[in-house]
Design an enzyme around this catalytic site. Sequence first.
Site, PDB file in Angstrom:
ATOM      1  N   ASP B 268      21.968   1.267  70.022  1.00 11.00           N
ATOM      2  CA  ASP B 268      21.115   2.359  70.429  1.00 11.00           C
ATOM      3  C   ASP B 268      21.415   3.205  71.442  1.00 11.00           C
ATOM      4  OD1 ASP B 268      18.474   2.952  69.322  1.00 11.00           O
ATOM      5  OD2 ASP B 268      17.599   2.187  71.111  1.00 11.00           O
ATOM      6  N   GLY B 403      16.826   8.884  70.226  1.00 11.23           N
ATOM      7  CA  GLY B 403      17.860   9.101  69.267  1.00 11.23           C
ATOM      8  C   GLY B 403      17.203   9.883  67.843  1.00 11.23           C
ATOM      9  N   LEU B 404      16.150   9.136  67.560  1.00 12.72           N
ATOM     10  CA  LEU B 404      15.677   9.474  66.153  1.00 12.72           C
ATOM     11  C   LEU B 404      14.744  10.958  66.005  1.00 12.72           C
ATOM     12  CD1 LEU B 404      15.049   8.929  63.092  1.00 12.72           C
ATOM     13  CD2 LEU B 404      12.871   7.937  64.014  1.00 12.72           C
TER      14      LEU B 404
END
Lengths: 424, 506
Positions: B268, B403-404
């Site tokens: 992650d 992140g997404l």
Amino acid sequence: MSANLLKESGPREVFCGLTSIVWLHRRMPDAFFLVVGSRTCAHLIQSAAGVMIFAEPRFGTAILSERDLAGLADAHDELDRVARELLVRRPEIRTLFLVGSCPSEVIKLDLARAAERLNEELQGRVRVVNYSGSGIETTFTQGEDGALAALVPLLPASDARQLLLVGTLADAVEDRLIHLFSKLGIETVRSLPPRQSSELPAVGPGTTVLLTQPFLTETARLLRDRGATVLKAPFPLGTEGSRRWMEAAADNFQCPAAKVRDVLDPLEARARIAIAPHREVLEGKRIFLLPESQLELPLARFLHRECGMELVEVGVPYLNREQMGEELALLPDGTTVVEGQHVERQLDRVRAGHPDLVVCGMGLANPLEAEGITTKWSIELVFSPIHGIDQAGDLAELFSRPLHRRQLIHPALHPKPSNHPVHA
Amino acid sequence: MHGVHYVLHAPQGDTYADLLFTMIERRGQRPPVTYTTFQARDLGGDTAELVKRHVQEAADRFQPDALLVGESCTAELIQDQPGALAQGMGLTMPVVTLELPAYSKKENWGAAETFYQLMRGLLKQTVPQQPDHDVKAWKHEGRRPRVNLLGPSLLGFRCRDDVLEVQRLLSLHGIDVGVVAPLGAGVEDILRLPQADLNVCLYPEVAESSCSWLERNFGIPFSKTVPIGMGATHDFLVEVHDLLGMSPPEAAEGYQRSRMPWYSESVDSTYLTGKRVFIFGDGTHAIAAARICSEELGFTVVGLGSYSREMARPVRAAAKQLGLEALICDDYLAVEAAMAEAAPELVLGTQMERHSAKRLGVPCAVISTPMHVQDVPARHSPQMGWEGANVIFDSWVHPLMMGLEEHLIGMFRHDFEFVDGHQSHLGHTGGAGAGNGNEGLHESGSLQEAPSGQLVWTVDGEAELKKIPFFVRGKVRRNAESYAREVGCKEINSETLYDAKAHYKA
């Protein structure tokens, strides 16, 4: 008047006038406040307002260094340089306030002359004015008096008939009051300070001034010098004060009495409904006000007469007896009013008097709470829309809230020892 | 500290400094400071007499174990020599005079100098002829080694929890803490300082001068590594063990005791690699942050600087290792310019850098003083030791876009909700415009579908409503409408709004 007026001297726990910048910069977003002082001054402003994150600075400090203390000529050149750099960075600034501090006053740096010099250089693009917010001369809200007084000579002259509201008001309160005055038949109502520093109201013999704030001694004097009539009235805090304040203007503008009643009576009735739940909390409670802003007398008057509170002691940093005459007359007989402060002795009196609520600065609020004394920190009153009949309920709420909060959370946070096990 | 009172010759208004303690540190006691609070009218009279009166009152009322006497910037100009005056008053407690040049030195220097003068004043009589300190004395005395923690103070960055964390860390290694100073110490604690085997200098800005005085006069060595970050905490443990003559600690300890290394290794965190970060703060925290960023989080440090001139040399050395030129200055405009130039994706700085970062639209986390009230949190939040590394991981990664979201915004730029610059994990809709949009939807719904179908907002009523802060506007609108229905009026104007406000007491 039959209040018991006392004076006290000794250590004081108050803000200096520089603090006025914290609200004035929002009232006039096109102005910049440049303090000429030390790191201490810079630190004060930054500590007070720095919790907000500014994309564009609205105030700053030209910090005197050892070099500046050595010779005055240097200091003036330095100041010009700092001001010029600032105006390059912020070309949209219309008014630059050079704000004097204790160090600049003690070394007698002539900021008035500096303002004049910069004005010449900038030739009307930016107006440069000067006032002192130093602690040795001004206490907290007196800084606003200085700033407004510095603007008075710049006001255009006019003989037009108008009402001028002087002192900082919240925008919504200002709109509301102007609306109500127009219902009374007073058409032209202007404000000082304006919302843009470049839109200064005019002044002259046709101008009637209502002071919205009790700390504007110098500004009122200068407005009188420019021909304006400054009305005597209680200050527009609470139903009664606000009503009498508006009536003073109505009277001056010869509005018909019936019309005044038609407009104000329903407001007053409604305000009473709004105050009622707070009065339930406040009635019979004993309150002690420490000196801070000069709002203490009108607040005490409101809290006593409309909320039923008992006044233990009313401290004021400075008492202009003439301007406060109407307020003093409305206080109950024998109210102890103390001008000045010996903070240690005053705290002894707070502890001995066991008040239900203490109005005090933030330097004292948490320490008193830790002693079990409920406080209302006083600075908030300068940052809240509290003026006018429609705001009376909100004003009462500011004082009932800490008492209500204590009732709400105290039993849970300080549970009484119990014999009942939790998992019975 | 406790039992130490400070008489400060200062003009009215300088008591604002109390608020730093009662509001920012949220203390429940007044600071032990008596201000002379002179006013303009006092300047014509005898300000020296004023000083003496306040010194006497403070001594009588508070009966401290030691008295500090000093001047503020304005008092420095009028030169009353308050320290000398107090010395001559025949007080029973030790009086320490502070000479703090306000126009050339700053806060940290003042704290270091005060701590040094107080300690020196209290200990100078007990200084031995020859320093005969044995750092390994604990071994033959058959006790655990004992260290002092020097430097933590109020208004320092997370000192409260750093002390707890370092105490715990040392305790795990069988090392006791003797005195913690100045935070929480009294005169009796200062007198006990020479009894420790070793001094731990946690905050060099405040304690380095005192540590080296104790080393010169008593022969007590002091540790020089500040345990902020995984690597630095390990190095600190090695240094302390070595100085005390103990065998070195396990190298894997950090990985076992902190979650930060695994969090940073987990997939992650991959998108953190090479994120450009700009670092500014006091010397200690800036140097620590630079090491954490480059060695432990995988960021790229694109700017490093400090306002601590006393720490300029080590900061320059740290910057050089990263191939950078350190920025040593206290002009926030210069810092902002350097920040803009470096175009970072994350700023680690002080409260001031939050302003500049807001202006530039760059995410920011606070790593150093100056700070404000939100950086004196209720929860345990150390920066030092293993737990400190956990706290640092969370708080530095938090302001970055997740992140997404970052990927999706990069792909689809026409969304009505997830607009450019929007960070939905921070929970706000981004700008006032979004709030007005919701308001608009609500508005048409309530007007057309209201059961009565008849309620009309007048222009005047709408205008009045607009003045309500947007976060409560919805509630005020609902209240006004139900009030109007209740009393059977069809039109909502500004008066109705106020009627409803009084009616609902809100």
